[in-house]
Write a protein that holds these residues in place. Sequence first.
Motif, PDB file in Angstrom:
ATOM      1  N   LEU A 105       0.811  -1.209   0.000  1.00  0.00           N
ATOM      2  CA  LEU A 105       0.000   0.000   0.000  1.00  0.00           C
ATOM      3  C   LEU A 105       0.847   1.263   0.000  1.00  0.00           C
ATOM      4  O   LEU A 105       0.349   2.346  -0.265  1.00  0.00           O
ATOM      5  CB  LEU A 105      -0.933   0.018   1.221  1.00  0.00           C
ATOM      6  N   SER A 106       2.144   1.137   0.293  1.00  0.00           N
ATOM      7  CA  SER A 106       2.986   2.324   0.361  1.00  0.00           C
ATOM      8  C   SER A 106       3.423   2.800  -1.009  1.00  0.00           C
ATOM      9  O   SER A 106       3.704   3.970  -1.210  1.00  0.00           O
ATOM     10  CB  SER A 106       4.223   2.041   1.221  1.00  0.00           C
ATOM     11  N   TYR A 107       3.475   1.884  -1.969  1.00  0.00           N
ATOM     12  CA  TYR A 107       3.939   2.290  -3.286  1.00  0.00           C
ATOM     13  C   TYR A 107       2.947   1.989  -4.399  1.00  0.00           C
ATOM     14  O   TYR A 107       3.110   2.459  -5.516  1.00  0.00           O
ATOM     15  CB  TYR A 107       5.273   1.617  -3.616  1.00  0.00           C
ATOM     16  N   SER A 108       1.919   1.200  -4.161  1.00  0.00           N
ATOM     17  CA  SER A 108       0.966   0.875  -5.224  1.00  0.00           C
ATOM     18  C   SER A 108      -0.431   0.662  -4.655  1.00  0.00           C
ATOM     19  O   SER A 108      -0.969  -0.422  -4.698  1.00  0.00           O
ATOM     20  CB  SER A 108       1.412  -0.389  -5.976  1.00  0.00           C
ATOM     21  N   GLU A 109      -0.988   1.725  -4.095  1.00  0.00           N
ATOM     22  CA  GLU A 109      -2.353   1.629  -3.572  1.00  0.00           C
ATOM     23  C   GLU A 109      -3.305   1.246  -4.701  1.00  0.00           C
ATOM     24  O   GLU A 109      -3.309   1.858  -5.760  1.00  0.00           O
ATOM     25  CB  GLU A 109      -2.772   2.976  -2.983  1.00  0.00           C
ATOM     26  N   PRO A 110      -4.099   0.187  -4.520  1.00  0.00           N
ATOM     27  CA  PRO A 110      -5.027  -0.237  -5.579  1.00  0.00           C
ATOM     28  C   PRO A 110      -5.915   0.910  -6.043  1.00  0.00           C
ATOM     29  O   PRO A 110      -6.367   1.727  -5.239  1.00  0.00           O
ATOM     30  CB  PRO A 110      -5.843  -1.342  -4.900  1.00  0.00           C
ATOM     31  N   PHE A 115     -11.522   5.578  -2.311  1.00  0.00           N
ATOM     32  CA  PHE A 115     -12.899   5.949  -2.637  1.00  0.00           C
ATOM     33  C   PHE A 115     -13.874   4.818  -2.285  1.00  0.00           C
ATOM     34  O   PHE A 115     -14.973   5.068  -1.778  1.00  0.00           O
ATOM     35  CB  PHE A 115     -12.999   6.291  -4.125  1.00  0.00           C
ATOM     36  N   SER A 116     -13.476   3.566  -2.543  1.00  0.00           N
ATOM     37  CA  SER A 116     -14.357   2.432  -2.238  1.00  0.00           C
ATOM     38  C   SER A 116     -14.607   2.304  -0.746  1.00  0.00           C
ATOM     39  O   SER A 116     -15.725   2.021  -0.310  1.00  0.00           O
ATOM     40  CB  SER A 116     -13.743   1.140  -2.783  1.00  0.00           C
ATOM     41  N   LEU A 117     -13.555   2.500   0.061  1.00  0.00           N
ATOM     42  CA  LEU A 117     -13.720   2.469   1.512  1.00  0.00           C
ATOM     43  C   LEU A 117     -14.625   3.604   1.971  1.00  0.00           C
ATOM     44  O   LEU A 117     -15.497   3.421   2.829  1.00  0.00           O
ATOM     45  CB  LEU A 117     -12.357   2.575   2.195  1.00  0.00           C
ATOM     46  N   LEU A 118     -14.417   4.760   1.389  1.00  0.00           N
ATOM     47  CA  LEU A 118     -15.182   5.937   1.791  1.00  0.00           C
ATOM     48  C   LEU A 118     -16.659   5.791   1.441  1.00  0.00           C
ATOM     49  O   LEU A 118     -17.537   6.216   2.205  1.00  0.00           O
ATOM     50  CB  LEU A 118     -14.604   7.177   1.098  1.00  0.00           C
ATOM     51  N   MET A 119     -16.948   5.172   0.286  1.00  0.00           N
ATOM     52  CA  MET A 119     -18.323   5.044  -0.195  1.00  0.00           C
ATOM     53  C   MET A 119     -18.971   3.714   0.184  1.00  0.00           C
ATOM     54  O   MET A 119     -20.102   3.445  -0.192  1.00  0.00           O
ATOM     55  CB  MET A 119     -18.359   5.209  -1.716  1.00  0.00           C
ATOM     56  N   ASN A 120     -18.248   2.882   0.934  1.00  0.00           N
ATOM     57  CA  ASN A 120     -18.784   1.582   1.350  1.00  0.00           C
ATOM     58  C   ASN A 120     -19.257   0.779   0.136  1.00  0.00           C
ATOM     59  O   ASN A 120     -20.352   0.213   0.118  1.00  0.00           O
ATOM     60  CB  ASN A 120     -19.937   1.786   2.333  1.00  0.00           C
ATOM     61  N   GLY A 150     -17.099  -7.944  -1.189  1.00  0.00           N
ATOM     62  CA  GLY A 150     -17.271  -6.658  -1.844  1.00  0.00           C
ATOM     63  C   GLY A 150     -15.984  -5.858  -1.828  1.00  0.00           C
ATOM     64  O   GLY A 150     -15.055  -6.165  -1.086  1.00  0.00           O
ATOM     65  N   LYS A 151     -15.931  -4.837  -2.664  1.00  0.00           N
ATOM     66  CA  LYS A 151     -14.713  -4.044  -2.794  1.00  0.00           C
ATOM     67  C   LYS A 151     -14.272  -3.417  -1.481  1.00  0.00           C
ATOM     68  O   LYS A 151     -13.108  -3.492  -1.094  1.00  0.00           O
ATOM     69  CB  LYS A 151     -14.927  -2.932  -3.834  1.00  0.00           C
ATOM     70  N   SER A 152     -15.201  -2.765  -0.793  1.00  0.00           N
ATOM     71  CA  SER A 152     -14.807  -2.031   0.409  1.00  0.00           C
ATOM     72  C   SER A 152     -14.287  -2.959   1.494  1.00  0.00           C
ATOM     73  O   SER A 152     -13.263  -2.668   2.121  1.00  0.00           O
ATOM     74  CB  SER A 152     -15.986  -1.202   0.930  1.00  0.00           C
ATOM     75  N   ILE A 153     -14.962  -4.096   1.719  1.00  0.00           N
ATOM     76  CA  ILE A 153     -14.482  -5.022   2.740  1.00  0.00           C
ATOM     77  C   ILE A 153     -13.155  -5.652   2.315  1.00  0.00           C
ATOM     78  O   ILE A 153     -12.285  -5.918   3.141  1.00  0.00           O
ATOM     79  CB  ILE A 153     -15.541  -6.106   3.060  1.00  0.00           C
ATOM     80  N   CYS A 154     -12.958  -5.854   1.015  1.00  0.00           N
ATOM     81  CA  CYS A 154     -11.687  -6.386   0.515  1.00  0.00           C
ATOM     82  C   CYS A 154     -10.550  -5.420   0.826  1.00  0.00           C
ATOM     83  O   CYS A 154      -9.491  -5.815   1.316  1.00  0.00           O
ATOM     84  CB  CYS A 154     -11.771  -6.650  -0.986  1.00  0.00           C
TER      85      CYS A 154
END
Length: 319
Positions: A105-110, A115-120, A150-154
């Motif tokens: 996550l430090s060099y290649s955040e998916p 946005f997916s976490l923020l929007m659930n 789902g994306k956010s939980i992933c």
Amino acid sequence: MTGGLPGGMPPDLNFFATGDLSVQLKDLEKSEQPPDRCVGLGQGVGGNLARSCLGLVGSKETKEHRVQQATKDEKKGDAIVPLDRLNAPFSPSTSPRSGLTGAILSYSEPKGMWFSLLMNDMGPVPREELDKVIAHRWTFQGALELAAQGKSICYFILCLLEIQRNIQVDQEEEVLNANLLEACKTFVRCQCREGKPGEMYQVLSHFISNSHVFFEWEKFLTGIFQDSRAHQERFLVMHLEQVWSRYKRFTTVLESMFDYLDDIFTWRHRLPKVSELIRDHMKRRCFSSPLVTKNELFTSQAVRDETLKQVRFAMGFVL
């Protein structure tokens, strides 16, 4: 927001891997469904994870949802998790420990993670993101079943995996990027406001119970307390600090991530707060063996080192 694929893939869906899917779905619909013996667990993230761990068959509604989702994935060509991966046995000694060890996550955040976490966002999960969960060095039992929903939980699970990695490897780095930490806190709040605080608490307790850092800390401390020099304060504290500093950072970041549970849920149901849950597990795993309880530095009052005093007080060794 809509939920994704329930956690875990029971053996009765293994036939999806071969044969004509439409015929098999019709046969499944005609078969009798056993009653759900744990209906009180609910049908969300935590409830289905608990059923998976207990080896229980889900309810009729849960199975119908699985069938509908499988049909949609078949038509759309969405990435489906291989059944052999979902059903593979797990043990700390046989997990994929040689997989991803870098700070992914430090060099290649998916793309779209924040946005997916923020929007659930509980939409379909790209296969490459599930592969990251599978291959991560600090993956844990149940991580894939949760991530596949789902994306956010992933992405939330990926953040939990990265927390373990950064705690163990990068002592000088931040445990989790500040923006991602805030997004994870928002995800927890969204889940709670959708009526799932109990399931978020289950996810937290499941993660703590299966986190690899506790396996590693336990193994490290067992070797130290077995050493003939374990009664020497300087020797013991020098090694104890390696675990204690990591434990404090681990507790701080999880407290921040799940603090909303303390505000609205734990006190109402008389459950341990987030910090208490982590502390109690730490005490059971690392400081409850006779090697520790009988060590003279943990039973004597003549202790000068501040770190040792903190450990004794937090783990209940104060006389």
